[in-house]
Write a protein that holds these residues in place. Structure first.
Motif, PDB file in Angstrom:
ATOM      1  N   GLY A  26       2.371  33.201 -10.325  1.00  0.00           N
ATOM      2  CA  GLY A  26       2.092  32.301 -11.730  1.00  0.00           C
ATOM      3  C   GLY A  26       2.967  32.628 -12.823  1.00  0.00           C
ATOM      4  N   CYS A  27       3.169  31.612 -13.485  1.00  0.00           N
ATOM      5  CA  CYS A  27       4.008  31.515 -14.843  1.00  0.00           C
ATOM      6  C   CYS A  27       3.512  30.437 -15.357  1.00  0.00           C
ATOM      7  CB  CYS A  27       5.481  31.096 -14.231  1.00  0.00           C
ATOM      8  SG  CYS A  27       6.511  31.379 -15.771  1.00  0.00           S
ATOM      9  N   ASN A  28       3.461  30.648 -16.780  1.00  0.00           N
ATOM     10  CA  ASN A  28       3.270  29.677 -17.982  1.00  0.00           C
ATOM     11  C   ASN A  28       4.154  28.452 -18.292  1.00  0.00           C
ATOM     12  OD1 ASN A  28       4.542  32.073 -18.866  1.00  0.00           O
ATOM     13  ND2 ASN A  28       4.327  31.294 -21.036  1.00  0.00           N
ATOM     14  N   LEU A  29       5.586  28.891 -17.804  1.00  0.00           N
ATOM     15  CA  LEU A  29       6.610  28.164 -17.909  1.00  0.00           C
ATOM     16  C   LEU A  29       7.057  27.357 -16.581  1.00  0.00           C
ATOM     17  CD1 LEU A  29       8.919  30.276 -20.276  1.00  0.00           C
ATOM     18  CD2 LEU A  29       7.060  28.694 -21.023  1.00  0.00           C
ATOM     19  N   ARG A  30       7.978  26.315 -16.767  1.00  0.00           N
ATOM     20  CA  ARG A  30       8.383  25.637 -15.594  1.00  0.00           C
ATOM     21  C   ARG A  30       9.853  25.296 -15.856  1.00  0.00           C
ATOM     22  NH1 ARG A  30       4.275  27.062 -13.980  1.00  0.00           N
ATOM     23  NH2 ARG A  30       2.611  26.063 -13.060  1.00  0.00           N
ATOM     24  N   CYS A  31      10.598  26.488 -15.815  1.00  0.00           N
ATOM     25  CA  CYS A  31      12.220  26.284 -16.024  1.00  0.00           C
ATOM     26  C   CYS A  31      12.703  25.467 -14.781  1.00  0.00           C
ATOM     27  CB  CYS A  31      12.792  27.588 -16.276  1.00  0.00           C
ATOM     28  SG  CYS A  31      11.988  28.710 -17.372  1.00  0.00           S
ATOM     29  N   PRO A  32      13.345  24.331 -15.010  1.00  0.00           N
ATOM     30  CA  PRO A  32      14.033  23.623 -14.025  1.00  0.00           C
ATOM     31  C   PRO A  32      14.880  24.308 -13.135  1.00  0.00           C
ATOM     32  CG  PRO A  32      13.879  22.330 -15.935  1.00  0.00           C
ATOM     33  CD  PRO A  32      13.686  23.883 -16.487  1.00  0.00           C
ATOM     34  N   PHE A  33      15.467  25.532 -13.618  1.00  0.00           N
ATOM     35  CA  PHE A  33      16.299  26.072 -12.675  1.00  0.00           C
ATOM     36  C   PHE A  33      15.873  27.284 -11.928  1.00  0.00           C
ATOM     37  CE2 PHE A  33      16.281  27.066 -17.298  1.00  0.00           C
ATOM     38  CZ  PHE A  33      15.966  28.369 -17.269  1.00  0.00           C
ATOM     39  N   CYS A  34      14.468  27.481 -12.259  1.00  0.00           N
ATOM     40  CA  CYS A  34      13.540  28.666 -11.648  1.00  0.00           C
ATOM     41  C   CYS A  34      14.191  28.921 -10.064  1.00  0.00           C
ATOM     42  CB  CYS A  34      11.984  28.510 -11.991  1.00  0.00           C
ATOM     43  SG  CYS A  34      11.358  29.916 -11.180  1.00  0.00           S
ATOM     44  N   GLN A  35      14.342  29.981  -9.499  1.00  0.00           N
ATOM     45  CA  GLN A  35      14.752  30.276  -8.401  1.00  0.00           C
ATOM     46  C   GLN A  35      13.599  30.792  -7.505  1.00  0.00           C
ATOM     47  OE1 GLN A  35      17.740  30.036  -6.738  1.00  0.00           O
ATOM     48  NE2 GLN A  35      19.030  29.950  -8.523  1.00  0.00           N
ATOM     49  N   LEU A  39       6.630  30.978  -6.217  1.00  0.00           N
ATOM     50  CA  LEU A  39       5.764  32.235  -7.136  1.00  0.00           C
ATOM     51  C   LEU A  39       5.274  31.388  -8.462  1.00  0.00           C
ATOM     52  CD1 LEU A  39       8.212  35.259  -6.837  1.00  0.00           C
ATOM     53  CD2 LEU A  39       5.923  34.910  -5.793  1.00  0.00           C
ATOM     54  N   VAL A  40       5.456  30.253  -8.850  1.00  0.00           N
ATOM     55  CA  VAL A  40       5.210  29.543  -9.867  1.00  0.00           C
ATOM     56  C   VAL A  40       4.348  28.216  -9.752  1.00  0.00           C
ATOM     57  CG1 VAL A  40       6.315  28.025 -11.632  1.00  0.00           C
ATOM     58  CG2 VAL A  40       7.408  30.179 -11.102  1.00  0.00           C
ATOM     59  N   ILE A  41       4.417  27.515  -8.493  1.00  0.00           N
ATOM     60  CA  ILE A  41       3.660  26.448  -8.295  1.00  0.00           C
ATOM     61  C   ILE A  41       2.468  27.264  -7.310  1.00  0.00           C
ATOM     62  CG2 ILE A  41       3.376  24.416  -7.136  1.00  0.00           C
ATOM     63  CD1 ILE A  41       5.390  24.304  -9.520  1.00  0.00           C
ATOM     64  N   SER A  71       8.712  41.905 -11.236  1.00  0.00           N
ATOM     65  CA  SER A  71       9.217  40.446 -11.504  1.00  0.00           C
ATOM     66  C   SER A  71       8.275  39.274 -11.222  1.00  0.00           C
ATOM     67  CB  SER A  71      10.529  40.151 -10.780  1.00  0.00           C
ATOM     68  OG  SER A  71      11.383  39.239 -11.372  1.00  0.00           O
ATOM     69  N   GLY A  72       8.439  38.046 -11.274  1.00  0.00           N
ATOM     70  CA  GLY A  72       7.679  37.214 -10.906  1.00  0.00           C
ATOM     71  C   GLY A  72       8.301  35.747 -10.657  1.00  0.00           C
ATOM     72  N   GLY A  73       7.658  34.592 -11.112  1.00  0.00           N
ATOM     73  CA  GLY A  73       6.380  34.422 -11.890  1.00  0.00           C
ATOM     74  C   GLY A  73       6.608  35.202 -13.360  1.00  0.00           C
ATOM     75  N   GLU A  74       5.786  35.165 -14.193  1.00  0.00           N
ATOM     76  CA  GLU A  74       5.413  36.173 -15.163  1.00  0.00           C
ATOM     77  C   GLU A  74       4.622  37.274 -15.231  1.00  0.00           C
ATOM     78  OE1 GLU A  74       7.235  36.555 -17.964  1.00  0.00           O
ATOM     79  OE2 GLU A  74       5.747  37.978 -18.520  1.00  0.00           O
ATOM     80  N   THR A  99      10.652  39.837 -17.816  1.00  0.00           N
ATOM     81  CA  THR A  99       9.532  38.733 -18.646  1.00  0.00           C
ATOM     82  C   THR A  99      10.130  37.760 -19.164  1.00  0.00           C
ATOM     83  OG1 THR A  99       7.793  38.680 -20.262  1.00  0.00           O
ATOM     84  CG2 THR A  99       9.737  40.370 -20.873  1.00  0.00           C
ATOM     85  N   ASN A 100       9.403  36.744 -19.669  1.00  0.00           N
ATOM     86  CA  ASN A 100       9.885  35.434 -20.462  1.00  0.00           C
ATOM     87  C   ASN A 100       9.714  35.773 -21.712  1.00  0.00           C
ATOM     88  OD1 ASN A 100       7.157  34.488 -20.896  1.00  0.00           O
ATOM     89  ND2 ASN A 100       7.503  33.331 -19.105  1.00  0.00           N
ATOM     90  N   GLY A 101       9.101  36.681 -22.391  1.00  0.00           N
ATOM     91  CA  GLY A 101       8.744  37.185 -23.550  1.00  0.00           C
ATOM     92  C   GLY A 101       7.666  36.272 -24.384  1.00  0.00           C
ATOM     93  N   MET A 121      14.455  40.796 -20.845  1.00  0.00           N
ATOM     94  CA  MET A 121      13.829  39.430 -21.067  1.00  0.00           C
ATOM     95  C   MET A 121      14.690  38.314 -21.155  1.00  0.00           C
ATOM     96  SD  MET A 121      12.246  38.743 -25.013  1.00  0.00           S
ATOM     97  CE  MET A 121      12.059  36.908 -25.403  1.00  0.00           C
ATOM     98  N   ASP A 122      14.241  37.180 -20.672  1.00  0.00           N
ATOM     99  CA  ASP A 122      14.871  35.809 -20.640  1.00  0.00           C
ATOM    100  C   ASP A 122      14.787  35.448 -21.990  1.00  0.00           C
ATOM    101  OD1 ASP A 122      14.703  36.150 -17.692  1.00  0.00           O
ATOM    102  OD2 ASP A 122      12.897  34.674 -17.708  1.00  0.00           O
ATOM    103  N   ILE A 123      16.280  34.806 -22.177  1.00  0.00           N
ATOM    104  CA  ILE A 123      16.157  33.890 -23.521  1.00  0.00           C
ATOM    105  C   ILE A 123      16.898  32.552 -22.761  1.00  0.00           C
ATOM    106  CG2 ILE A 123      17.728  33.498 -25.191  1.00  0.00           C
ATOM    107  CD1 ILE A 123      15.783  35.839 -25.878  1.00  0.00           C
ATOM    108  N   LYS A 124      15.765  31.674 -22.986  1.00  0.00           N
ATOM    109  CA  LYS A 124      16.221  30.373 -21.990  1.00  0.00           C
ATOM    110  C   LYS A 124      17.321  29.465 -22.682  1.00  0.00           C
ATOM    111  CE  LYS A 124      12.812  31.449 -19.280  1.00  0.00           C
ATOM    112  NZ  LYS A 124      13.219  31.776 -17.931  1.00  0.00           N
ATOM    113  N   ASN A 125      17.146  29.589 -24.187  1.00  0.00           N
ATOM    114  CA  ASN A 125      18.331  28.651 -24.782  1.00  0.00           C
ATOM    115  C   ASN A 125      18.327  29.051 -26.351  1.00  0.00           C
ATOM    116  OD1 ASN A 125      20.224  26.856 -25.210  1.00  0.00           O
ATOM    117  ND2 ASN A 125      19.333  25.185 -23.825  1.00  0.00           N
TER     118      ASN A 125
HETATM  119  S1  SF4 Z   1      12.333  31.353 -14.429  1.00  0.00           S
HETATM  120 FE1  SF4 Z   1      10.901  32.713 -14.814  1.00  0.00          FE
HETATM  121  S2  SF4 Z   1       9.889  32.157 -16.868  1.00  0.00           S
HETATM  122 FE2  SF4 Z   1      10.855  30.222 -15.841  1.00  0.00          FE
HETATM  123  S3  SF4 Z   1       9.441  29.295 -14.731  1.00  0.00           S
HETATM  124 FE3  SF4 Z   1      10.511  30.646 -13.248  1.00  0.00          FE
HETATM  125  S4  SF4 Z   1       9.330  32.704 -13.262  1.00  0.00           S
HETATM  126 FE4  SF4 Z   1       8.863  31.272 -14.857  1.00  0.00          FE
END
Ligand code: SF4
Length: 228
Positions: A26-35, A39-41, A71-74, A99-101, A121-125
């Motif tokens: 599970g994650c509250n974000l949907r970073c397009p580059f998420c690997q 674990l997110v969908i 790790s995750g997800g978040e 964490t995505n912070g 902690m990720d800093i997305k941009n």
């Molecule tokens: S990269 Fe991290 S924060 Fe972004 S969608 Fe994937 S798990 Fe969530």
């Protein structure tokens, strides 16, 4: 909460530790580059791990492994995370949290309760391009800023890190990030690498020279800026 994956050994994920990595779902974000799309969908989640079997594994490996990366997800989405961290602690493990912070109160509570030893902690941009890079229509930047401020106070060893993607990042973003994170202990630039697990296709990383240019931009603000 459940754990959905276990990497039994990593020499890279936890600085200076021999560790394993556990993945939450599970994650509250949907970073397009998420690997970690599986674990997110939610409908892609794998079978959860049997927690008793996981504890048996961790007991047996406690002489070989120093640490556990969560790790995750978040991971901080899960209010009951501390219950699991306490069990890992009781086995003698040090704990790193990815964490995505977005959940500063939960982060502070775990640190203040002595349940984590290192935070990545990720800093997305840059703030201006944050929501787009995180793949959501709006984002609580105040929460992310609060997590950054907390880590900058050096209450716990930490790193900031950015996955660098050609479609999202420019030189001016790294000037803004440098100003934002000025004086941070450690900041990693991680080049985007495509794989079949990435949320969005047709994204690209940068050349070595381009990454070094971003590093040069950041060094006056964060002397320990590294390319990973
Ligand atoms: S990269 Fe991290 S924060 Fe972004 S969608 Fe994937 S798990 Fe969530």
């Amino acid at each position: 909460m459940n754990f959905y994956g276990l990497q039994k050994l990593t020499l890279l994920d936890y600085p200076e530790k021999v560790a394993c990595t556990l993945f939450t779902g599970g994650c509250n974000l949907r970073c397009p580059f998420c690997q970690n799309s599986e674990l997110v969908i939610p409908n892609l989640y794998p079978e959860p791990l049997d927690f008793n079997q996981l504890l048996d594994f961790l007991k047996k490996r406690s002489q070989i492994l120093d640490g556990i990366c969560i790790s995750g997800g978040e991971p901080l989405l899960h209010e009951d995370l501390s219950l699991y961290l306490k069990q890992f602690r009781n086995l003698g493990y040090t704990i790193k949290l990815d964490t995505n912070g977005c959940f500063p109160e939960h982060l502070k509570k775990l640190v203040n309760d002595g349940l984590i030893d290192y935070v990545a902690m990720d800093i997305k941009n840059s703030k201006k391009h944050y929501y787009k890079t995180a793949g959501v229509s709006s984002i609580n930047l105040k929460a992310i800023e609060e997590s950054v401020q907390f880590l900058l106070q050096n209450s716990i060893p930490y790193e900031f890190r950015t996955t660098v993607v050609k479609e999202f990042h420019t030189e001016s973003d790294f000037i803004s990030i440098g100003e934002w994170l000025r004086g941070a202990h450690t900041y990693y630039l991680q080049n985007f690498i495509s794989s079949s697990y990435v949320l969005e296709s047709n994204l690209h990383g940068f050349s070595k020279e381009e990454l070094e240019r971003f590093q040069t931009i950041l060094l006056p603000y964060i002397s320990n800026t590294k390319i990973r």
